[in-house]
Structure formats: structure tokens, C-alpha cells
Design an enzyme around this catalytic site. Sequence first.
Site, PDB file in Angstrom:
ATOM      1  N   ASN A  70     107.727  32.867  51.342  1.00 10.18           N
ATOM      2  CA  ASN A  70     108.950  32.863  51.103  1.00 10.18           C
ATOM      3  C   ASN A  70     109.839  31.756  50.900  1.00 10.18           C
ATOM      4  O   ASN A  70     108.888  30.642  50.466  1.00 10.18           O
ATOM      5  CB  ASN A  70     109.886  33.763  51.515  1.00 10.18           C
ATOM      6  N   HIS A  96     106.537  29.606  49.628  1.00  6.36           N
ATOM      7  CA  HIS A  96     104.982  29.664  50.125  1.00  6.36           C
ATOM      8  C   HIS A  96     104.698  28.155  50.889  1.00  6.36           C
ATOM      9  O   HIS A  96     102.987  27.404  50.863  1.00  6.36           O
ATOM     10  CB  HIS A  96     104.504  30.478  48.716  1.00  6.36           C
ATOM     11  N   HIS A 171      99.123  37.325  51.294  1.00 12.46           N
ATOM     12  CA  HIS A 171     100.347  37.863  49.554  1.00 12.46           C
ATOM     13  C   HIS A 171      99.136  38.848  48.912  1.00 12.46           C
ATOM     14  O   HIS A 171      99.739  38.919  47.911  1.00 12.46           O
ATOM     15  CB  HIS A 171     100.009  36.533  49.160  1.00 12.46           C
ATOM     16  N   ASP A 244     111.383  41.631  43.935  1.00  8.33           N
ATOM     17  CA  ASP A 244     111.196  40.839  45.021  1.00  8.33           C
ATOM     18  C   ASP A 244     112.419  40.214  45.860  1.00  8.33           C
ATOM     19  O   ASP A 244     112.857  39.375  45.791  1.00  8.33           O
ATOM     20  CB  ASP A 244     110.061  38.958  43.850  1.00  8.33           C
ATOM     21  N   GLU A 310     105.055  42.469  52.014  1.00  6.71           N
ATOM     22  CA  GLU A 310     104.034  41.039  52.689  1.00  6.71           C
ATOM     23  C   GLU A 310     105.392  40.953  54.141  1.00  6.71           C
ATOM     24  O   GLU A 310     106.359  40.729  53.921  1.00  6.71           O
ATOM     25  CB  GLU A 310     104.384  39.807  51.416  1.00  6.71           C
TER      26      GLU A 310
END
Length: 345
Positions: A70, A96, A171, A244, A310
Site C-alpha cells: 500500500n 507497494h 495482491h 481502493d 489484501e
Amino acid sequence: MPGGDAVEAITLTNGRGTAATIISYGATLQALVGPDSRGEMADVVLGYPALEGYLSGRDYLGATVGRVANRIAGGRFVLDGIEYRLTRNNGKAHLHGGEAGFDRALWAVDGVTELATSASVTLSHLSVDGDEGYPGRVEVEARYTLDDEDRLTIAYRATTDRPTIVNLTNHALFDAAGEGSPEGALGNVLTLAADAYLEVDADLIPVGPPRKVAGTAFDFRQPRVIGSDTGATAERAAVARRYDHNMVLPDNAARAVRLVARLEDPLSGRAIEFSTDQPGLQLYTGGFLDGTTHGKRGNPYRAGDGVAMEPQHFPDAPNRPDFPSIRLDPGAVYQNRSVLAFAAR
């Protein structure tokens, strides 16, 4: 791979026909095949048909992401009074793990184990001190285990030689109807045990404390089609393809693996149940897929064709003392354990 290094693919199977394929590039879940209510099998994970897609793409499909999954706002954080500057690869943010995160690493395959009721593969990776700006030498292990009850366990473990931060996740994007289905994942029914979520700004950085999901488009406490709009509030007008957000899971002081979500295709009855020991679950409906990425059957991937859930700690945790800490010290062990289970009705 460039340089001549070989990428290994390991397929775990059970006696019921369920199978999981893991590739050593990115410790990636490339395929997950399981039954519907009639016993018909389908691959439920978005991915590429060949290695080239993983080498050239950056949609993180099925990949292990880290050192920190993230976003970290501004690509910076302070630890023990020292400011660390990370690679900014998502506007002004670090995403990430940076340009050469764990999804870009060729992991070592340490071994494959076959037991009477399960099969597993263990992969490892060494992240050196200063990697993408992070302090400390971090040794990481990823273990995928498929058992005879159609459960795939993904277990991450990490240690360090100096204080640092770690927050790993997988992911994978799922479609319970099967990868490449005409409607995509927006037709899946989602149940998610989260009473709160993290509101984000235009850069997808959390703002403010967790907000209650009641009365918002983030309320999946009762089964609901992901692409549905069942309310009249402004938040419910948010396009389902643009989820998201980190969903705040119930308190779990004991760090037990518990059931937190279920994704089901209403037509075939195929369902995937998600269990984890993590405090958050990032709900992402592939909003950055724009049709230029093509899947295993040559089909273009569009926003909404898959949904990622996730398991992880919260985004921007190093800059938010009110969030659960992702600090890892020498002598301590980072762990993240999740289970994906086929559960057709």
C-alpha cells in the site's frame, strides 16, 4: 528472465482437482482453480498467460508486495528520530515497496513438501539494507499450502537485523465466476465483516480516523453484489470500479486467523472464503486496469474484472501513530497468515 535466471512454476494439487500455481518471480499466485456447486472447475485469479506479462506489467497480479504494501505518504517516515526517504513511485507517494519491490524479485524456491493431506512450497527473499530506502536487512519467507479441504494458506514471515517497517500482502485479484467472465467481479456477491473503513484523499492516502460503514457504499456486512448501488447517499454514488480502501476488521488481540469475507458467484455457486490474522483488508476492484492488460485467455482486463482483498496493516501506518504499528525490531518475527477456501453451496 533478463540475465538468464530461471523462473520456476510450482503447481500444488489435491485429490479433488483443486490446484494452485505459484511462480518464483514475485512469489506470485499465478492461478487458483476450484469447484463450483456442480463440481465444475475454474481459475478464479487474474493473471498473465506467460512470464513476459509479469515481467513487463505492473498491475501486481497475484504478486507478493512489500517491503511495505500500500501507500506511504510523501515517500517518507521517521523511525527512532531518523527520517527515511523512500522511492516515490505513485505520484508523491511510495507504493507497494517501490520500483523494485518484492513483486519484482526472483525468489528462491527453498522446497516443496508433500504430506498425506496437503502440499506446500516455501520461497524466500533477502531485502538488503537500504533497499528502496528502507533500513535494515530483512529476510522474508512466503509459504503456500494447499490442503485436501480446498484451502490455500498463504503465510508470510520476516526478520530484520535493525529496526525497520514491514507490511506484506498478496495482491491477487479474484473473480468467483472464473477469470475472464463476461460480467467480471462486479457481479460477485461480497460479504465483509468490517464495521469501519479508512476514508482516503485524492492520492488514496487515509485521512482522519476510521469511519463507520453504516449508510455508505462500503457496507458489505450483509451479502451484496459489488456493483450494486442500494442507497441514495452521495457516498453510495461512488463507482464500484473505484473501490481502493482499507476495511477495518474486528479487533483481534489474539492474532487468530478468523473468517472475514466471502466472495460468491450467484450463478455457479462458487465461493471463496477469506480468513486472516491481519487488522485490515484492502478492498480493490481493479480501478487501474484500463483494457491494455490482457489475461490468460487473451481477454483485456478492465476496471471491475477482478476484486482484491489484501490482508494487511493500514496504509501510511508509519506516519499515523493512531494506526496499528508495522515496526519490526531485531529478535522479533513479522507474521501474516491468511486462508483462501473454496466453499460452494
